[in-house]
Structures are given as structure tokens and as C-alpha cells.
Design an enzyme around this catalytic site. Structure first.
Site, PDB file in Angstrom:
ATOM      1  N   GLU A  51       3.606  -5.539   8.634  1.00 56.14           N
ATOM      2  CA  GLU A  51       2.250  -5.340   8.097  1.00 56.14           C
ATOM      3  C   GLU A  51       1.685  -6.616   7.478  1.00 56.14           C
ATOM      4  OE1 GLU A  51       2.626  -0.597   6.879  1.00 56.14           O
ATOM      5  OE2 GLU A  51       2.941  -2.128   5.367  1.00 56.14           O
ATOM      6  N   HIS A  99       0.818  -1.226   0.000  1.00 57.39           N
ATOM      7  CA  HIS A  99       0.000   0.000   0.000  1.00 57.39           C
ATOM      8  C   HIS A  99       0.848   1.270   0.000  1.00 57.39           C
ATOM      9  CE1 HIS A  99       0.052  -0.610   4.642  1.00 57.39           C
ATOM     10  NE2 HIS A  99       1.047   0.191   4.291  1.00 57.39           N
ATOM     11  N   HIS A 117       9.821  -4.462   4.389  1.00 56.38           N
ATOM     12  CA  HIS A 117      10.343  -3.101   4.288  1.00 56.38           C
ATOM     13  C   HIS A 117      10.581  -2.519   5.670  1.00 56.38           C
ATOM     14  CE1 HIS A 117       5.958  -2.336   4.489  1.00 56.38           C
ATOM     15  NE2 HIS A 117       6.112  -1.030   4.537  1.00 56.38           N
ATOM     16  N   HIS A 158      -1.760   4.570   9.798  1.00 56.18           N
ATOM     17  CA  HIS A 158      -0.401   5.073  10.028  1.00 56.18           C
ATOM     18  C   HIS A 158      -0.392   6.427  10.730  1.00 56.18           C
ATOM     19  CE1 HIS A 158      -0.056   2.266   6.636  1.00 56.18           C
ATOM     20  NE2 HIS A 158       1.239   2.176   6.838  1.00 56.18           N
TER      21      HIS A 158
HETATM   22  C1  DHB Z   1       6.240   3.054   2.296  1.00 61.76           C
HETATM   23  C2  DHB Z   1       5.684   1.821   2.617  1.00 61.76           C
HETATM   24  C3  DHB Z   1       4.592   1.741   3.486  1.00 61.76           C
HETATM   25  O1  DHB Z   1       4.005   0.563   3.865  1.00 61.76           O
HETATM   26  C4  DHB Z   1       4.040   2.899   4.022  1.00 61.76           C
HETATM   27  O2  DHB Z   1       2.961   2.781   4.819  1.00 61.76           O
HETATM   28  C5  DHB Z   1       4.596   4.135   3.729  1.00 61.76           C
HETATM   29  C6  DHB Z   1       5.698   4.220   2.867  1.00 61.76           C
HETATM   30  C7  DHB Z   1       7.396   3.173   1.360  1.00 61.76           C
HETATM   31  O3  DHB Z   1       8.042   2.171   1.001  1.00 61.76           O
HETATM   32  O4  DHB Z   1       7.662   4.305   0.918  1.00 61.76           O
HETATM   33 FE    FE Z   2       2.544   0.924   5.534  1.00 67.29          FE
END
Ligand code: DHB
Ligand code: FE
Length: 278
Positions: A238, A12, A191, A59
Site C-alpha cells: 500500500e 489506515h 504489514h 479493499h
Molecule cells: C489492517 C491493516 C490494513 O491496511 C487494512 O486495510 C486492514 C487491516 C490491520 O493491520 O489490521
Molecule cells: Fe489496507
């Protein structure tokens, strides 16, 4: 009775919303990622779900660090999006399904999930980006937002998210409407956006996780939240949203319709999955 026709999942990343707003889908950086949605959209055009249950994490738009529910379920007639500061346009409100929301809430509470109920709820990019990806024309079905805390520790365990998802699935299956429901898991895969490990990605783990989603979906519930953070990054966790969405759709094996995996979009290993009943 309502019928669950499938489980969808996707990353997302806010930059995706920016790319959609700027019409960059065919640009070299984005083309492979967006092309991966052709098959999910074909499947959706065939299945035509009436309602979507979105498992996602807020978030900081609706819940901030001062008040952070572990699980929260929306019970509103509509859900507004708002500016999160990512530079992406604010989208028009999304339609809710209060009747199904309350059926889910009743069943969760009856099964000892002490959730927060939200008759007003702003939805952030983790809700809006998946709906825009799967329904680019803005014709997403009415939705029930189900929010899981993946942001401020302590987080619910993968095992607990699986159990919560199962209870949501039971509530949907017991909903006395002849409607088709699809679930969505939002976020991941690996990530990490901050600290010394910023940029961390774990392709072998992600691929294994994707591999297990059809036939052995409880595989990831063996890991504690801290182990998942270690393996997937502080935001990779997540993926517990995916587990809840998968659990809601079916406790048993499902059939994989399509899957994509793409490194990176922004800082994230971007993945998409479509499962249907086996
Ligand atoms: C990114 C990934 C995310 O899951 C998020 O909530 C905000 C930013 C990213 O990789 O930029
Ligand atoms: Fe996120």
C-alpha cells in the site's frame, strides 16, 4: 491557481476507526499512536487546506475482485461510506469536488493514464480513517478520491504510481481556483495479514522509506511490485499510495514537518508523515 500546501500520509488500519468510535485515544495501547497526530493537526490548523486529494486503495467495498481498476478517480458531489464488516460505525458522507475531479481526469487521460471515472463511489476505511485522524472533528475538506489497486495482482508499479501522482499534481497546479490543496497517501507501512508470513513487519525498510520521502522520494520506485511485497508484506505494498501522494505534491525535495512510526497497531507498522514545500 490552486496551490499544493503539503503531502500527508498515514496508515489506515480499521481498528483505528474502532478506537476513535469507542473513545480509546488515551488508553495505553493507543495513546502514543494518537498523540502522534497532535503535530499534523497543528500544521493543518495553520495551513487550512480547502481541498484534499486522497490516494488510497479500496479493499472490496466499491470494487471487488470481479472488477478491479488499476486507477480510479471519483467525480461525485459526495461519497458514501458503508459497512465493511470491521465493526466500525458507518460515517456520514464526505463532500466531493467534481470540478477538480474532472480537471484531474481530463489531465490524466490526456497524459495516457487510462483511468476509470466514478460518478458514484463508496469509500472504505482507507479513505475514511486518514480523514478522521487528521480532522477528528469531522471537518475534513472536500475531497477527490484517487484509488490505486493494491489488492489484486497485477498491481501498478511504484514507478507508474509516481508518474500518475505527478500528473495529478500538474492537474491540481493548473486548476484555475485560488484554493489550497493537500494530498494524502493512505496505507502501509509494512504489514501482511494472511498466509505463512502473517504478522510480517520490516522496520529497517520502513525507516529507510520514511527517510527518503522528503529528499529522495523516487528511491522506492527502483523496486518492482513483487520486490515491494517481499520487503513490506502483501499489504505493505500500500505504500505505493504514499508515493503517488508525494509525487502529486512536488517532484523535488520537500521539508519534513513531522513523522511517526509505531509497531504495531493491529498487524501493521503504523506511520504518519507530514511534508511541506521546501
Ligand atoms: C489492517 C491493516 C490494513 O491496511 C487494512 O486495510 C486492514 C487491516 C490491520 O493491520 O489490521
Ligand atoms: Fe489496507
Amino acid at each position: 491557481m490552486a496551490r499544493i500546501v503539503g503531502a500527508l500520509a498515514t496508515s489506515h488500519i480499521p481498528a483505528i476507526g474502532g478506537a476513535i468510535a469507542r473513545g480509546l485515544q488515551k488508553e495505553p495501547y493507543w495513546k502514543r499512536f494518537f498523540d502522534g497526530f497532535d503535530r499534523p493537526r497543528e500544521w493543518l490548523a495553520r495551513e487550512k487546506p480547502d481541498v484534499v486529494a486522497v490516494f488510497y486503495n479500496d479493499h472490496g467495498l466499491n470494487f471487488f475482485l470481479d472488477k478491479m481498476p488499476t486507477f480510479a478517480v471519483g467525480a461525485a458531489a459526495q461519497y458514501r461510506n458503508d459497512d465493511e464488516g470491521w465493526g466500525i460505525p458507518t460515517l456520514p458522507p464526505f463532500k466531493g469536488v467534481p470540478e477538480l475531479s474532472w480537471a484531474i481526469i481530463d489531465h490524466l487521460i490526456a497524459n495516457d493514464f487510462d483511468i476509470v471515472t466514478c460518478q458514484e463511489m463508496l469509500v472504505d476505511h482507507a479513505f475514511t480513517v486518514p480523514l478522521k485522524l487528521f480532522w477528528p472533528d469531522g471537518d475534513a475538506p472536500a475531497a477527490v478520491p484517487i484509488c490505486i489497486n493494491t489488492v489484486q495482482f497485477p498491481l501498478p508499479s511504484a514507478k507508474r504510481c509516481w508518474a500518475m501522482g505527478r500528473a495529478v499534481g500538474e492537474a491540481i497546479a493548473g486548476w484555475d481556483r485560488d484554493l489550497k490543496v493537500v494530498t494524502i497517501g493512505s496505507g502501509g507501512l509494512s504489514h501482511q495479514l494472511e498466509g505463512q508470513r502473517a504478522g510480517f513487519i520490516n522496520k529497517p525498510f520502513d525507516l529507510k522509506f520514511l527517510d527518503t520521502m522528503a529528499d529522495d522520494p523516487e528511491w522506492a520506485t527502483q523496486f518492482s511490485v513483487l520486490e515491494l511485497v517481499e520487503k513490506t508484506g502483501t499489504q505493505g505494498v500500500e505504500l505505493i499510495n504514499w508515493l503517488a501522494a508525494r509525487a502529486a505534491a512536488s517532484p523535488g525535495p520537500m521539508r519534513k514537518v513531522t513523522q511517526t512510526y509505531h509497531i504495531p497497531i493491529s498487524n501493521t507498522a503504523a506511520a504518519t508523515l507530514v511534508l511541506e514545500p521546501a
